[in-house]
Structure formats: structure tokens, C-alpha cells
Design a protein around this motif. Structure first.
Motif, PDB file in Angstrom:
ATOM      1  N   ASN A  80       0.818  -1.210   0.000  1.00  0.00           N
ATOM      2  CA  ASN A  80       0.000   0.000   0.000  1.00  0.00           C
ATOM      3  C   ASN A  80       0.854   1.262   0.000  1.00  0.00           C
ATOM      4  O   ASN A  80       0.469   2.290  -0.547  1.00  0.00           O
ATOM      5  CB  ASN A  80      -0.928   0.012   1.216  1.00  0.00           C
ATOM      6  CG  ASN A  80      -1.930   1.144   1.156  1.00  0.00           C
ATOM      7  OD1 ASN A  80      -2.637   1.296   0.164  1.00  0.00           O
ATOM      8  ND2 ASN A  80      -1.985   1.957   2.200  1.00  0.00           N
ATOM      9  N   ASN A  81       2.042   1.177   0.576  1.00  0.00           N
ATOM     10  CA  ASN A  81       2.919   2.334   0.727  1.00  0.00           C
ATOM     11  C   ASN A  81       4.088   2.218  -0.234  1.00  0.00           C
ATOM     12  O   ASN A  81       4.798   1.221  -0.244  1.00  0.00           O
ATOM     13  CB  ASN A  81       3.432   2.417   2.170  1.00  0.00           C
ATOM     14  CG  ASN A  81       4.100   3.747   2.463  1.00  0.00           C
ATOM     15  OD1 ASN A  81       4.787   4.304   1.617  1.00  0.00           O
ATOM     16  ND2 ASN A  81       3.903   4.241   3.685  1.00  0.00           N
ATOM     17  N   ASN A  84       7.682   1.001   0.559  1.00  0.00           N
ATOM     18  CA  ASN A  84       7.991  -0.418   0.687  1.00  0.00           C
ATOM     19  C   ASN A  84       8.115  -1.114  -0.667  1.00  0.00           C
ATOM     20  O   ASN A  84       8.147  -2.339  -0.730  1.00  0.00           O
ATOM     21  CB  ASN A  84       6.903  -1.121   1.511  1.00  0.00           C
ATOM     22  CG  ASN A  84       6.829  -0.587   2.923  1.00  0.00           C
ATOM     23  OD1 ASN A  84       7.849  -0.240   3.523  1.00  0.00           O
ATOM     24  ND2 ASN A  84       5.621  -0.514   3.471  1.00  0.00           N
ATOM     25  N   TYR A 473       0.918   3.969  -8.130  1.00  0.00           N
ATOM     26  CA  TYR A 473       0.956   4.662  -6.841  1.00  0.00           C
ATOM     27  C   TYR A 473       0.822   6.157  -7.080  1.00  0.00           C
ATOM     28  O   TYR A 473       1.483   6.722  -7.954  1.00  0.00           O
ATOM     29  CB  TYR A 473       2.254   4.348  -6.110  1.00  0.00           C
ATOM     30  CG  TYR A 473       2.322   2.921  -5.617  1.00  0.00           C
ATOM     31  CD1 TYR A 473       2.082   2.613  -4.286  1.00  0.00           C
ATOM     32  CD2 TYR A 473       2.601   1.871  -6.490  1.00  0.00           C
ATOM     33  CE1 TYR A 473       2.127   1.305  -3.825  1.00  0.00           C
ATOM     34  CE2 TYR A 473       2.649   0.553  -6.046  1.00  0.00           C
ATOM     35  CZ  TYR A 473       2.410   0.283  -4.714  1.00  0.00           C
ATOM     36  OH  TYR A 473       2.445  -1.020  -4.268  1.00  0.00           O
ATOM     37  N   ASP A 476       2.428   8.440  -3.364  1.00  0.00           N
ATOM     38  CA  ASP A 476       3.111   7.366  -2.622  1.00  0.00           C
ATOM     39  C   ASP A 476       2.166   6.355  -1.981  1.00  0.00           C
ATOM     40  O   ASP A 476       2.570   5.604  -1.087  1.00  0.00           O
ATOM     41  CB  ASP A 476       4.039   7.952  -1.555  1.00  0.00           C
ATOM     42  CG  ASP A 476       5.229   8.680  -2.154  1.00  0.00           C
ATOM     43  OD1 ASP A 476       5.657   8.296  -3.261  1.00  0.00           O
ATOM     44  OD2 ASP A 476       5.711   9.647  -1.540  1.00  0.00           O
ATOM     45  N   VAL A 477       0.921   6.317  -2.436  1.00  0.00           N
ATOM     46  CA  VAL A 477      -0.037   5.337  -1.934  1.00  0.00           C
ATOM     47  C   VAL A 477      -0.646   4.593  -3.128  1.00  0.00           C
ATOM     48  O   VAL A 477      -0.919   5.196  -4.167  1.00  0.00           O
ATOM     49  CB  VAL A 477      -1.152   6.015  -1.109  1.00  0.00           C
ATOM     50  CG1 VAL A 477      -2.204   5.004  -0.676  1.00  0.00           C
ATOM     51  CG2 VAL A 477      -0.549   6.705   0.109  1.00  0.00           C
ATOM     52  N   GLU A 509       3.413  -4.874   6.261  1.00  0.00           N
ATOM     53  CA  GLU A 509       2.423  -3.799   6.225  1.00  0.00           C
ATOM     54  C   GLU A 509       1.124  -4.288   6.837  1.00  0.00           C
ATOM     55  O   GLU A 509       0.797  -5.470   6.809  1.00  0.00           O
ATOM     56  CB  GLU A 509       2.139  -3.369   4.771  1.00  0.00           C
ATOM     57  CG  GLU A 509       3.081  -2.330   4.238  1.00  0.00           C
ATOM     58  CD  GLU A 509       2.532  -1.681   2.965  1.00  0.00           C
ATOM     59  OE1 GLU A 509       3.139  -0.704   2.514  1.00  0.00           O
ATOM     60  OE2 GLU A 509       1.510  -2.143   2.437  1.00  0.00           O
TER      61      GLU A 509
END
Length: 670
Positions: A80-81, A84, A473, A476-477, A509
Motif C-alpha cells: 500500500n505504501n 515499501n 501509486y 506514494d499510496v 504492512e
């Protein structure tokens, strides 16, 4: 007999086949008795129209399912991030896909002059710009190299072609054009958020012609993005445009001559916005960089560019030119229906995209499409081309290209995203939209308008070539995913279900899977389909059915997820593309609330009409008609009404033939 001046812009494929451009191609014949103006008789029998490649009747057979079959039920684990995630692209924009229009067909595609704009063209641009924020268009190509801006042309023409002195071996006509073409582009930008690339002539660096940049700087202002300097210079020798000893160093030296001239031209106000080197593969990019090109001209260039097609149909287009036997389109169809096609094109540039980032430059595929020499009938105008372009576009984005321009030729090519009807049918027939046009909508919505989207190839399903998947993304998500199915259902097989799992498990996560997702589908009955294509239930229509607007009710699927199992199961039909919005916010930034369309007051129609808010017209040029001189657009009248540099002709009246031809923009000029 109709002998249209039709243009095929033909860049070389990645196997280094020569790029070829053909002008004044003959062989398309109207039946006797068809009048020069459209009549009921002319439209009653349109069998002859299939002689044009843009309207060919060739339909192929979908390739057999792969053997062995890929898994049709697999899981894609995504973070999700972005922190990572390894391998994310540079930040991308929703206007990644734009259009490349050869300068010699501007009147056919964009408009007759600054006062007559093709309304379907405006509407088509609007469908992209409303999703991407803007749309990028290049006007240039091989014909830019010998083009000259002149004060005026006979009969108030905007573009004149000298075919008698056409250059060999491609019979490229020498062009004269007036500033009207640049005012035409400015008027398009006043109605739709279109930004432009133009080509500066490069055929004779001893006698430079920089007027196109002088006028474009003044008229287009911020709507001009950059100027291309040199179109496929690695083909100059083979095309007879330079002596046999011309090489990368020669190009380096000539480029510097023009850079110095641009810097010393007081009429040119914008600098540092050149596009180069626009090679097609005969020279490697590294061989250009080895001349010191990047370090010497880094302040002059904003875009590093290449031009590439994955294949060519030159043997069919030039049966006597030594290209060998014509290729059967059916034999190459399967080559486009695989993730490997886009990968093979971009792989040769992977060492140069980091250089672009190092020097702070964009890296663009400045001209591309399915195949040079006009494309393959049945392939280039099939739903398969749309699937190919979606995957190819996202593969370029993932590989740190920052944009790509789909080329548009005349009516004798099969790869056009959109094609106007022949002139004699323009009052009775509408435009024809190719399936590849839908890929521009998919990429626009997939990348969004935030300019922060970063793309990841997930190498899904054990990197199977028939089921590619990308994660996108934003800020950043994880925002969206694109799942493609290149297979066509046969005997109940071909569709697959991808199970998306966001974070959770042993990834480090927290569970990030939403309770539900929204999904839009790009669909057609088979990869060979040419007309029945839909994006989220909407369509541009079939052959001669498009006024530039999407029709039908939008269909967005809601799929419930299992937050306990941390999974969302996304079915992907065979064939098809699924755009998955991970959150409602991810959809909201790409979903246009309304799309501005354009209508006619010059010709009265009782059906198929569209409207425009009068208040938009009243303010469309940002000011009133006060203190402006009036000119005329009537035949035989003066076109020399005064204009003020930097301002497009006033936009006070809109009109068009809704069924196919033109919007009249303004009787007032500046």
C-alpha cells in the motif's frame, strides 16, 4: 478517379527496418458516378471505401489460446505504501499518450484554417483532456524538414504542397504554410487544453528558416511545449537528404549551428526547449551521446526523444522496393498480443532513460504505432491494437519514458486513432475511430491528473506474457491497478480472476485491502473486433459513426472485497482490460464530471446536434471584441485583417457540420 494525397508516416521497427514515408500514393479508386460532393447516391454504395486502408474490411482470426495455458486464478500481492516498493517509475502524468500528426495532413485532421476546426477532432481531444488534464499533440514529422512559413498562399490556402520537386526516395512533398496554421492550433487550445510540439526545418542548416518558432512563440505562448530539431537524422543518408559521409558527429555539429541561431534570434523568446535526437534505431542512442551531445547541448534540450514501431508492412506498401514478400497480417497478429512486445521495444532504451533523469530531461517516444508503412490491416485497426497499446504505454511509463505520441496519417493507413471521412462524404458521414484510441482513455484514467503517479510492473501470474498487471501509486499510496487479458475466450476458456491482496500477511504492512473497489472494463467480443469496442460501457461508435463523443451509459462495476482474508477478486474477461480503483479518491481524480462538446450554428441540423454554453463562447478568448479589427472568412474576401502577436484570432462564433467536418471559429481575428 480519386488520387488522394495520402500520407503514411513510417518509422522503422526495433529490428532497424528503414523508416519510409509515402506521399501522393495512388490506387484508391472511386466508382464512376460518385460526385465530388456527397449525395444520397454517393452514400448508397460505399463498397469502394474499403479500398482505403483506414476503412478496410479485413478481419482476422483470433490466435489460438496459448499452450500451455497460463493460470486463470492467481494472486497479486501489492504494497500500500510506495516506501515499501522497489522499482517504481518516475512520476508520470495522465497525458502520457498524445498524438503525432504529420504536418502535411493538418488540414485533413485538425482544420481547414484558423476559422474552420474539425469538431470531431475537438470532441476527441476533450475526452482525453478531461481525463488527463491536458493533451499533447505534435505537428511535424518528415514534412517539417522542408517546410517554409510564407506570408500568404494563393486562394488563401493554409498549406501548399510541391509534389513536382518532392524529395526521393519517399516523395516527401515540399511544404509552404502560413501563420494561419499556428493560429489554428492556438484556437484549438482556446477550446480544449491542448499543448503542442512543432518541428523546425532542418534540411539546410546553411539557410535556416526559424520563422515557425518566431511565430509560434508569439502566438501559442505557453501552449507551445517544445520544438523538434531533426526528424530521424539517422535516415538522412539513406533517404538522400545528406551526403554519404553524414554521421552522428555531423548531426552534432549541425545541431549546434541551429542552437546558436535560435539563441541569437531576438524574435524567439523561449529557449532550452528543443526535442532531440529523434533517432529510429539505425544509430544507437549511445553513439549519439558519445559525440558529447548531452553535455554540450543540455541547456538547449528539454526532451530526449526516439521514434519506434515494433514492425513494418513495407513489403506490401512497396512491392517493387526490395522489401521481400508481403507479410500476412494473420501471421504477425499474435506478436502484438503479448507483454513481450512492449518490453522488446523499450529494452533497447533502458540505458538512456537514467541519463534523461540525470540531466533533468523528459524521455519521449516521439512517434509510434503498431507498424510502419501504414500498419497491418486487421491488426492495427483491431481491438488487439488497443490491448497492445495499453500494455506498451504502461511498459514505457514503468521504464521511465515520460510520454508517447501515437501517429496519425492519412486515409491510406490502418493504424489511425481517428480518421475523418473522405472529403466527398464529409457532409453525410462521421469520423471513424480506431480501437487504439481507447488506450488513450485507459492510460489517462490510470495515471490520473495529480502528476505524482508512479508505475510498477508486478510481473503477475509468474510473469506470464498474456496476463500482465501494473500497480500505480499516487502520492506514494497505491491508487489503481491495470490488469490485461490478451487471450480471446474459446470453448469457455481464457478469462481469468486476479486476487489482489494489499499489504498484510508477512509483508510487514498492515492489511490495506479496502472493503470494495470500483472497476472499469475495456471490452470487445474478440481481439479481432474492429467496431464493437466499449470503455466502461461507452463507445465512440463504429465506422463513420463518431462525432468525437462517447455514447452510451457509463458502467462502473463495484466489487466487494474480503477484508478478513485481505483479498479482492477481480474477473478479467477474455479479451479485456480492467482498471481497478483501490479507493473512491483514486477514481474521483480521473473521472470527468462533464465533457465540453462543440456544436454548429453555421449549418442547421435537426438531429445529432450538441450544444455549448453561450457564456463559454462569450469568454472563450479571455476578453471582449473591443478595439479589434474585423476580417472575413468568406471566399474571395481578405484574410489579412490585422492581428496582435501572441493572441489567437478571437473566438466569438462556433459552427460545424456535426456529421463529419468542421467547426467555424470566429469571424473576428486579431
Amino acid at each position: 478517379m480519386l488520387k488522394p494525397s495520402l500520407l503514411l508516416s513510417l518509422a522503422a521497427c526495433w529490428t532497424h527496418v528503414w523508416a519510409v514515408t509515402v506521399y501522393g500514393q495512388e490506387g484508391v479508386t472511386q466508382p464512376s458516378g460518385v460526385l465530388a460532393t456527397a449525395t444520397a447516391t454517393a452514400t448508397a454504395n460505399l463498397d469502394w471505401i474499403s479500398n482505403y486502408a483506414a476503412y478496410n474490411n479485413k478481419t482476422l482470426t483470433p490466435p489460438a489460446l496459448p499452450d500451455p495455458m497460463p493460470s486463470t486464478a492467481f494472486t497479486i500481492q501489492v504494497m500500500n505504501n510506495a516506501a515499501n516498493v522497489n522499482g517504481l517509475s518516475v512520476q508520470q502524468s495522465g497525458d502520457f499518450f498524445g498524438f503525432s500528426i504529420e504536418m502535411s495532413v493538418v488540414q485533413q485532421v485538425i482544420g481547414k484554417n484558423a476559422s474552420f476546426i474539425a469538431v470531431p477532432f475537438l470532441n476527441l481531444l476533450a475526452t482525453v483532456a478531461d481525463r488527463a488534464g491536458r493533451v499533447r499533440i505534435r505537428v511535424g514529422g518528415n514534412t517539417q524538414e522542408t517546410a517554409t512559413l510564407v506570408e500568404s498562399l494563393p486562394s488563401n490556402e493554409m498549406i501548399a504542397k510541391d509534389k513536382e520537386n518532392a524529395s526521393n526516395p519517399t516523395d516527401t512533398p515540399i511544404l509552404d504554410f502560413t501563420a494561419e496554421m499556428i493560429y489554428l492550433m492556438s484556437n484549438v487550445s482556446a477550446l480544449v487544453n491542448a499543448k503542442w510540439y512543432l518541428g523546425i526545418p532542418f534540411n539546410d542548416t546553411s539557410n535556416l528558416r526559424l520563422q515557425i518558432a518566431e511565430v509560434a512563440d508569439a502566438v501559442l505562448g505557453d501552449n507551445i511545449l517544445a520544438y523538434q530539431l531533426g526528424n530521424e537524422p539517422d535516415l538522412y543518408v539513406s533517404h538522400g537528404h545528406r551526403s554519404s559521409d553524414y554521421n552522428q558527429t555531423s548531426y552534432y555539429n549541425e545541431f549546434g549551428v541551429v542552437v546558436d541561431a535560435l539563441n541569437n534570434d531576438a524574435k524567439i523568446t523561449k529557449h532550452g526547449n528543443l526535442v532531440a535526437p529523434s533517432t529510429q534505431g539505425t544509430w544507437t542512442l549511445q553513439s549519439v551521446w558519445d559525440t558529447g551531445f548531452l553535455t554540450t547541448y543540455q541547456d538547449a534540450i528539454s526532451v530526449l526523444s526516439v521514434e519506434q514501431y515494433p514492425d513494418n508492412n513495407c513489403a506490401a506498401a512497396f512491392p517493387d522496393a526490395g522489401f521481400g514478400d508481403p507479410v500476412d497480417p494473420q501471421s504477425v497478429f499474435a506478436n502484438y498480443l503479448t507483454h513481450a512486445s512492449g518490453q522488446n521495444i523499450v529494452n533497447q532504451y533502458l540505458s538512456s532513460t537514467p541519463l534523461a533523469a540525470q540531466y533533468g530531461k523528459q524521455f519521449m517516444m516521439f512517434e509510434t504505432n503498431t507498424a510502419s508503412c501504414g500498419g497491418f490491416p486487421g491488426v492495427s485497426d483491431s481491438f488487439g491494437s488497443a490491448l497492445w497499446a495499453v500494455d506498451y504505454g504502461l511498459q514505457m511509463a514503468y521504464s521511465n519514458f515520460t510520454g508517447a505520441l501515437l501517429h496519425i496519417g492519412g486515409q491510406d493507413v490502418s493504424y489511425n486513432p481517428f480518421t475523418p471521412p473522405p472529403t466527398n462524404l464529409s457532409s453525410t458521414e462521421q469520423w471513424t475511430v480506431g480501437p487504439i484510441m481507447y488506450s488513450t482513455l485507459v492510460l489517462a484514467e490510470a495515471l490520473g491528473t495529480s502528476n505524482t503517479s508512479r508505475v510498477l510492473d508486478t510481473f503477475a501470474n509468474s510473469a506470464n506474457a498474456y496476463t500482465p498487471a501494473y500497480a500505480i501509486y499516487e502520492n506514494d499510496v497505491l491508487a489503481r491497478m491495470v490488469l490485461t487479458n490478451f487471450m480471446t475466450e474459446q470453448n469457455g476458456q481464457g478469462a481469468y480472476t486476479a486476487t489482489i491482496s494489499v499489504g498484510g500477511g508477512d509483508t510487514g504492512e498492515a492489511n490495506g485491502t479496502p472493503s470494495s473497489v470500483k472497476v472499469k472494463y475495456l471490452l470487445a467480443p474478440s481481439v479481432a473486433e474492429k467496431d464493437n469496442v466499449t470503455w466502461a460501457g461507452q463507445t465512440y461508435g463504429g465506422r463513420f459513426q463518431c462525432d468525437g463523443r462517447l455514447s452510451g451509459t457509463e458502467d462502473i462495476q463495484t466489487i466487494q472485497c474480503d477484508t478478513t482474508a485481505n483479498t479482492c477478486q477481480i474477473p478479467v474477461p477474455a479479451p479485456g482490460v480492467a482498471l481497478v480503483f483501490i479507493s473512491s479518491d483514486a477514481q474521483g481524480v480521473t473521472e470527468p464530471s462533464t465533457t465540453q462538446t462543440y456544436s454548429t450554428t453555421a449549418v442547421t441540423k435537426v438531429k445529432n446536434t450538441v450544444t455549448i454554453d453561450p457564456s463559454v463562447l462569450a469568454t472563450s478568448n479571455g476578453d471582449s471584441a473591443k478595439d479589434r479589427a474585423e476580417g472575413s472568412t468568406s471566399q474571395g474576401s481578405s484574410s489579412d485583417a490585422p492581428r496582435t502577436a501572441g493572441v489567437a484570432p478571437g473566438l466569438t462564433l462556433l459552427a460545424m457540420f456535426v456529421t463529419g467536418a468542421w467547426v467555424v471559429v470566429a469571424a473576428m481575428r486579431r
